[in-house]
Design a protein around this motif. Structure first.
Motif, PDB file in Angstrom:
ATOM      1  N   GLN A 108      20.788 -47.417 -60.587  1.00  0.00           N
ATOM      2  CA  GLN A 108      21.045 -47.896 -61.949  1.00  0.00           C
ATOM      3  C   GLN A 108      20.282 -49.187 -62.228  1.00  0.00           C
ATOM      4  N   LEU A 109      20.169 -50.039 -61.223  1.00  0.00           N
ATOM      5  CA  LEU A 109      19.365 -51.256 -61.387  1.00  0.00           C
ATOM      6  C   LEU A 109      17.916 -50.895 -61.721  1.00  0.00           C
ATOM      7  N   ALA A 110      17.398 -49.887 -61.025  1.00  0.00           N
ATOM      8  CA  ALA A 110      16.012 -49.469 -61.253  1.00  0.00           C
ATOM      9  C   ALA A 110      15.838 -48.923 -62.668  1.00  0.00           C
ATOM     10  N   HIS A 111      16.786 -48.071 -63.114  1.00  0.00           N
ATOM     11  CA  HIS A 111      16.711 -47.533 -64.477  1.00  0.00           C
ATOM     12  C   HIS A 111      16.799 -48.657 -65.505  1.00  0.00           C
ATOM     13  N   LEU A 112      17.663 -49.621 -65.222  1.00  0.00           N
ATOM     14  CA  LEU A 112      17.847 -50.750 -66.128  1.00  0.00           C
ATOM     15  C   LEU A 112      16.561 -51.575 -66.227  1.00  0.00           C
ATOM     16  N   ALA A 113      15.940 -51.832 -65.084  1.00  0.00           N
ATOM     17  CA  ALA A 113      14.689 -52.598 -65.076  1.00  0.00           C
ATOM     18  C   ALA A 113      13.598 -51.859 -65.845  1.00  0.00           C
ATOM     19  N   GLU A 114      13.517 -50.545 -65.634  1.00  0.00           N
ATOM     20  CA  GLU A 114      12.510 -49.738 -66.328  1.00  0.00           C
ATOM     21  C   GLU A 114      12.707 -49.811 -67.838  1.00  0.00           C
ATOM     22  N   TYR A 115      13.973 -49.706 -68.279  1.00  0.00           N
ATOM     23  CA  TYR A 115      14.258 -49.753 -69.718  1.00  0.00           C
ATOM     24  C   TYR A 115      13.934 -51.123 -70.302  1.00  0.00           C
ATOM     25  N   LEU A 116      14.420 -52.179 -69.659  1.00  0.00           N
ATOM     26  CA  LEU A 116      14.219 -53.530 -70.189  1.00  0.00           C
ATOM     27  C   LEU A 116      12.736 -53.898 -70.230  1.00  0.00           C
ATOM     28  N   ALA A 117      11.992 -53.503 -69.183  1.00  0.00           N
ATOM     29  CA  ALA A 117      10.556 -53.811 -69.148  1.00  0.00           C
ATOM     30  C   ALA A 117       9.806 -53.049 -70.232  1.00  0.00           C
ATOM     31  N   GLY A 118      10.216 -51.806 -70.470  1.00  0.00           N
ATOM     32  CA  GLY A 118       9.524 -50.982 -71.452  1.00  0.00           C
ATOM     33  C   GLY A 118       9.788 -51.382 -72.883  1.00  0.00           C
ATOM     34  N   HIS A 119      10.893 -52.112 -73.119  1.00  0.00           N
ATOM     35  CA  HIS A 119      11.246 -52.478 -74.491  1.00  0.00           C
ATOM     36  C   HIS A 119      11.068 -53.965 -74.765  1.00  0.00           C
ATOM     37  N   GLY A 120      10.445 -54.672 -73.815  1.00  0.00           N
ATOM     38  CA  GLY A 120      10.128 -56.083 -74.043  1.00  0.00           C
ATOM     39  C   GLY A 120      11.329 -56.937 -74.364  1.00  0.00           C
TER      40      GLY A 120
END
Length: 526
Positions: A108-120
């Motif tokens: 879940q941390l990885a998914h969260l990081a991917e989302y936050l990075a992709g949406h600036g």
């Protein structure tokens, strides 16, 4: 009811249920966001619905009771439904996620990081997520998670990227070709030349028996070129498998492939022939810049297509009257390439040797301008030494001196160069019998220059006139039967990666110096 709902109205009815909890409300909002995205629904009408507001209020009142998975989904769903990033509901969810980071599973941390990075997303959440990943990287066990983090998050944290490279090295054997492509591309785009990882990726790529997909071929070639990583077996496979598909590539891909192979000094003649034929078959689809990129690549590799006459006629036809579209550096590269491939025509030479053109480069001390100026000296030498009947213009004599270059480069002598300087005085019988590190007016450097008499005995080189220098020390003409000898040193980067063939630059130097009356003694590393 929530998972099976097929319309927003069904989901909004959940707010009227007697057993509504914050967890159910969060699940309903997440499902609502997914439906609106899939069905391209208007989110404003949903936000105005009192039932949606009831779902938000329920979550907000009991947010600590929302399970981890719905909570992370909620963080993605609220902005998707049009709620303001800085709004109260979004900030409340972000704060709750921040408090729970330590307890979240790594996936879940990885998914969260991917989302936050992709949406600036700004704020404290993303840095904290990255910090937790940096601390817990040893828990990573799936190739997909590692590859995704490298591709989408690694650029935000050099420390995390370093850890991910270690984990990728550990998992490299399990990567499929698509994952190898994504890892190599991530390294290239972040300019991280991790040699152990690149070697591991190369080894395991070569173990894959099936033919590689076209995107894997083109992206791996780009990545290896970007990182200047030469692996002969991989480059051989890439060129071999790319060749049948050249016709299916876009003009941009063909031009990029040509430039990539050139920067890697890798000449596959069948592939280069296919690119030349593609250029002839698709001339109208190739932009002038793309065509120039292919030409410059061929010149760098010193490659002459078998359809040479047809190919260069097309090049000249496309260039005619269009030179103003090219900036001064690209036009210089193009004309230099025509000189390397012995295809320069007097109108080409006149254009770049005219005072108006070279005045645009004079005084510019940037590396790009210095490189272009050196190529202009080579073009000037082609005009003087290889173009009978060419009447000018030429570069003015004061523009041919490169003393500053020579003194600056002396500190960068290679072991082979220093070895030559040490060995030659003993072989010749004295230090004054040779001129060392000579910068000629043709734009080429000679490691040593010697004058031999008719009995092949060295003469004092500084006594004689030297038309190849901007300032000659001597005035005597060479005695009858005397020969001027240039000692040239060739290092590994001046050869093609596939063998002992000189690249275009070296081939042009050989031709010019021979045309200027030198006998060449060429020394290379074995």
């Amino acid at each position: 009811l929530i998972q099976g709902a097929s319309s927003p109205q069904e989901l909004l009815q959940v707010s009227r249920g007697p057993a509504l909890s914050s967890n159910l409300a969060a699940l309903a909002i997440a499902r609502l966001a997914r439906l609106t995205s899939e069905q391209r629904l208007d989110t404003e009408s949903i936000r105005r619905d009192p039932r949606f507001q009831q779902l938000l209020d329920t979550v907000d009142a009991q947010i600590s009771q929302v399970w981890n998975t719905p909570l992370v989904q909620l963080l993605r769903s609220l902005p998707a439904l049009g709620l303001a990033q800085g709004g109260r509901q979004v900030r409340s969810v972000e704060q709750e996620v921040l408090w729970r980071l330590r307890r979240l599973p790594l996936r879940q941390l990885a998914h969260l990081a991917e989302y936050l990075a992709g949406h600036g997303r700004d704020g404290p959440l993303l840095p904290e997520v990255l910090r937790k990943l940096e601390l817990r990287w040893t828990e990573l066990d799936g190739t997909r998670t590692v590859v995704t983090l490298m591709a989408k998050v690694g650029h935000l944290s050099p420390t995390l990227m370093e850890r991910l490279e270690d984990k990728a090295l550990e998992l490299a054997e399990q990567f499929d070709p698509e994952e190898i492509r994504r890892v190599a591309l991530a390294l290239a785009l972040q300019q991280r030349r991790s040699v152990p990882l690149l070697r591991a990726l190369s080894y395991h790529l070569l173990q894959k028996p099936a033919e590689l997909p076209l995107p894997v071929l083109t992206d791996l070639l780009f990545a290896y070129s970007k990182l200047s990583f030469q692996q002969p077996q991989v480059l051989h496979r890439l060129s071999l498998e790319l060749q049948p598909h050249v016709g299916a590539l876009s003009p941009a891909q063909v031009s990029r492939c040509a430039r990539s192979f050139a920067s890697l000094r890798w000449l596959s003649r069948p592939l280069a022939e296919a690119i030349a034929q593609y250029s002839l078959d698709n001339t109208q689809n190739l932009s002038l810049t793309q065509l120039c990129g292919i030409l410059v690549s061929f010149a760098h590799l010193n490659f002459q297509p078998s359809s040479s006459e047809e190919f260069f006629s097309m090049i000249h036809e496309q260039l005619e009257g269009q030179e103003q579209q090219l900036d001064v550096h690209l036009l210089t590269d193009v004309m230099w390439s025509l000189c390397v491939l012995q295809q320069a025509r007097p109108p080409n030479l006149r254009q770049v040797l005219s005072p108006d053109f070279h005045a645009r480069l004079r005084g510019d001390t940037s590396p790009r301008a210095q490189s272009s100026w050196l190529k202009l000296l080579h073009i000037n030498a082609t005009a003087r030494l290889e173009t009978p009947g060419y009447q000018g213009p030429f570069l003015p004599p004061e523009a041919l001196s490169r003393d500053g270059d020579r003194h600056r480069d002396k500190d960068k002598a290679t072991p082979l160069q220093r070895g030559l300087w040490e060995a030659l005085p003993g072989a010749l019988g004295g230090h004054d019998l040779a001129r060392y590190d000579v910068s000629t007016v043709y734009g080429w450097d000679i490691d040593a220059e010697v004058v031999l008499d008719s009995d092949n005995k060295p003469l004092p080189v500084r006594d004689f006139a030297a038309p190849h220098l901007s300032h000659s020390e001597g005035t005597k003409p060479l005695p009858p039967g005397a020969k001027r000898v240039a000692v040239l040193r060739w290092e590994f980067p001046q050869f093609s990666s596939r063998g002992r063939e000189l690249l275009g630059r070296g081939a042009l130097a050989q031709r010019h110096l021979r045309a200027a009356g030198f006998l060449l003694v060429e020394v290379s590393q074995e």
